[in-house]
Design a protein around this motif. Structure first.
Motif: not given
Lengths: 286, 286
Positions: B248-255, B260-264, B274-279
Motif C-alpha cells: 500500500v502506497s499513500i501520497t498527499t500532494r495538497n495540504l 488534505l487528500e490521501e491517495d492510496a 488492485v485498488a485506488q482510493s482518495r480521501q
C-alpha cells in the motif's frame, strides 16, 4: 488564435453568464428544484457530466447551510438528455464546519415517470473561512503559454467542433497532449489544457465542477477511441479560484479490465491547486 | 520480526477469519442489516474507517445483484463506536454490468434514536467478468522486502501499540516513511507498507476497503500530529487480489486550508494495481 475565444469584448460576470443561466435551478418546494437542461452543454449527443454535476451542486448549495462543495461524489446512472429535469435534495447532516447532503437528478420516460440520472453525496463548507496555510507539494502542470496551445477554432478538427459545448468553453490544449488529433497518440495517459468559459466569466467553485470533466478523454492519448462514460466522479474543491483561466491536468495510470481512472488537478492563476478530482470510467478498447 | 506477525501457524481463510466474523451483517429484513461493531478494529478510541466501509460494503453485496464494489464513496458523518449498529441499504439501479446502491450505517443515541454515522454510494459489478487486458502505466511502489520493514511489534512505539486494531493487522512500514516515529518526519506526504491480516487471511475486494485506510496518516510524515478524521473516502477496486500481502502506497500532494487528500494505491503479489482510493481529511496543524 481568434481573439474572441479567450478574450471576449465584454466579459460575463459570475451570476450573469451562460453557465449561471444554464445551471440555474428553480425551487418548486423545499428540496425540489426544476431545471431545463440546456442543449448548449452537449458533446456528440451526451450532456456533459461536469455541467450536470454543477446543476446538482447548485441545488445542494441552496438546500444546505454551507455554500461551497468541499467534496462531491456523483454516480452516473443513466444518460441525461437536454430538456426538463427535476433535482431532489436531502439534508443528511448539518454541522458548524461542514454539512452533508444528497441530491438526485431525474428526467422523465415516455409515460412521464421519473427516471434517475445521477445520484450525488456531498459535504459542503465555507471556503472563505479556511485558514490560509498552504503546504502543497504538488507542482503546477508544465503547460505552454495559452497562445501556444490549441482549441477547436484553431484547426480543422483537433477537437470535434460539431459539439455545442465547444462554443461555451475556452479550451486550449497543450500540443504535447494532442497527438491523438494527428493520428499519433503519445501512449501516455495525459491531457492538459487552459480552461475558461467562452463568455469570459471567471471561475468559482461551481465552474470547477465543470473544469474537471471538460477535456477530451485521456483514453484518446492512450490510442483508444469511442465513448468513455463516467461511472463515478468525485471532486474536492480546495480553494476559491482566482480570476482568469485555470490550468487542468488529467492523468490516467491504470487502464485495465475495460475501466480507467482519470485524476484531474485544477490550478488557478495564483498557482493554487484549487480542485482535485478522480473519476472511474468505462472504455471501449479501440 | 516475530514470525507470528506475518506467518501465523494456521492461516485463516476467506469467509472464516476475524475480518469476516467482525464485518458479518445479519439480515433483519430485506435491505436492513444488524451488526455489533467490534472493538477489535479501533485505533485510540475511534473505529477504523476502512473497517466500517467494509461492513457497509458487505451489506451492499448482499442487497445488490453484483458482488464486487467497483467504486464506493463514503461520507463520514459522526464518529462510530463499538457496539450495536444497523445498516439500511437501497438499490438505486440495476444493470447488466453494474448496479448502484446506497447504504447508511446508524447507531443509537441515549434515547435509542438512530444517529447516522456514514452514508455510502457505490456501484458494484463482477470483477471475474472483466476482460484481462492490463495497460497500467503506474509502477509498483519502491518498498523494501517485508523483513526490512517495521511493525508495532518491532519497537517500543513506532506505531501506537495500544490500539486494538494493531493485533488484527499485519502491517510492516517502509523505514523511509517512518521518520515521524523517530521524531524526524521526512516532510514528504508519503506512507508505504506491506499489509495483510494478522490471521493470514488472504485479501478479497472487501479487505481492500480496509487496506486503503489502515496505515498511519501521511500527515505524520508532514510533521503534524493529532487526529486526521476522514470526511470522504472513495475506493475503486480494479481487480481481485492475488494471495499474499499487498503493498500500500499513500501520497498527499495538497495540504492546505486545514484539509488534505490521501491517495492510496494497493498492489498485489502479481504486481497488479488492485485498488485506488482518495480521501479528503481534516487536519489539525501541529
Amino acid at each position: 488564435m481568434p481573439e474572441a475565444a479567450s478574450a471576449p469584448a465584454v466579459r460575463a460576470s459570475i451570476g450573469a453568464s451562460e453557465f449561471d443561466r444554464d445551471t440555474a435551478v428553480t425551487r418548486r418546494e423545499p428540496g425540489v428544484y426544476d431545471i431545463d437542461l440546456s442543449a448548449g452543454w452537449t458533446i456528440i449527443n451526451a450532456v456533459n457530466g461536469g455541467y450536470l454535476l454543477a446543476v446538482l451542486g447548485r441545488a445542494l448549495a441552496d438546500t444546505l447551510p454551507h455554500s461551497d462543495p468541499f467534496t462531491i461524489s456523483a454516480h452516473y446512472l443513466t444518460a441525461s438528455q437536454p430538456g426538463p429535469a427535476v433535482v431532489r435534495t436531502e439534508t443528511v447532516r448539518t454541522g458548524r464546519t461542514l454539512s452533508t447532503g444528497q441530491a438526485s437528478l431525474f428526467q422523465y420516460d415516455e409515460q412521464g415517470r421519473e427516471v434517475e440520472r445521477i445520484r450525488v453525496l456531498a459535504s459542503y463548507g465555507d471556503l472563505g473561512s479556511l485558514p490560509d496555510d498552504v503546504r502543497t507539494t504538488a507542482e503546477p502542470p508544465a503547460i505552454p503559454p495559452m497562445e501556444q496551445c490549441f482549441g477547436p477554432e484553431d484547426g480543422p478538427a483537433p477537437v470535434d467542433g460539431s459539439s455545442a459545448i465547444a462554443d461555451r468553453l475556452m479550451l486550449k490544449l497543450d500540443p504535447s497532449t494532442l497527438g491523438w488529433a494527428l493520428g499519433k497518440p503519445s501512449g501516455k495517459g495525459e491531457m492538459r489544457a487552459w480552461f475558461g468559459l467562452a463568455d469570459g466569466r471567471d471561475h468559482d467553485p461551481l465552474s470547477l465542477l465543470l473544469a474537471v470533466d471538460a477535456l477530451p478523454p485521456t483514453a484518446f492519448e492512450l490510442g483508444l477511441s469511442g465513448w468513455v462514460p463516467t461511472v463515478e466522479l468525485t471532486v474536492h474543491v480546495r480553494c476559491r479560484p482566482a480570476p482568469g483561466p485555470v490550468r487542468v491536468s488529467i492523468t490516467t495510470r491504470n487502464l485495465a479490465g475495460g475501466f480507467l481512472e482519470e485524476d484531474a488537478e485544477v490550478w488557478d492563476s495564483n498557482d493554487r491547486l484549487v480542485a482535485q478530482s478522480r473519476q472511474l470510467a468505462r472504455v471501449r478498447l479501440g
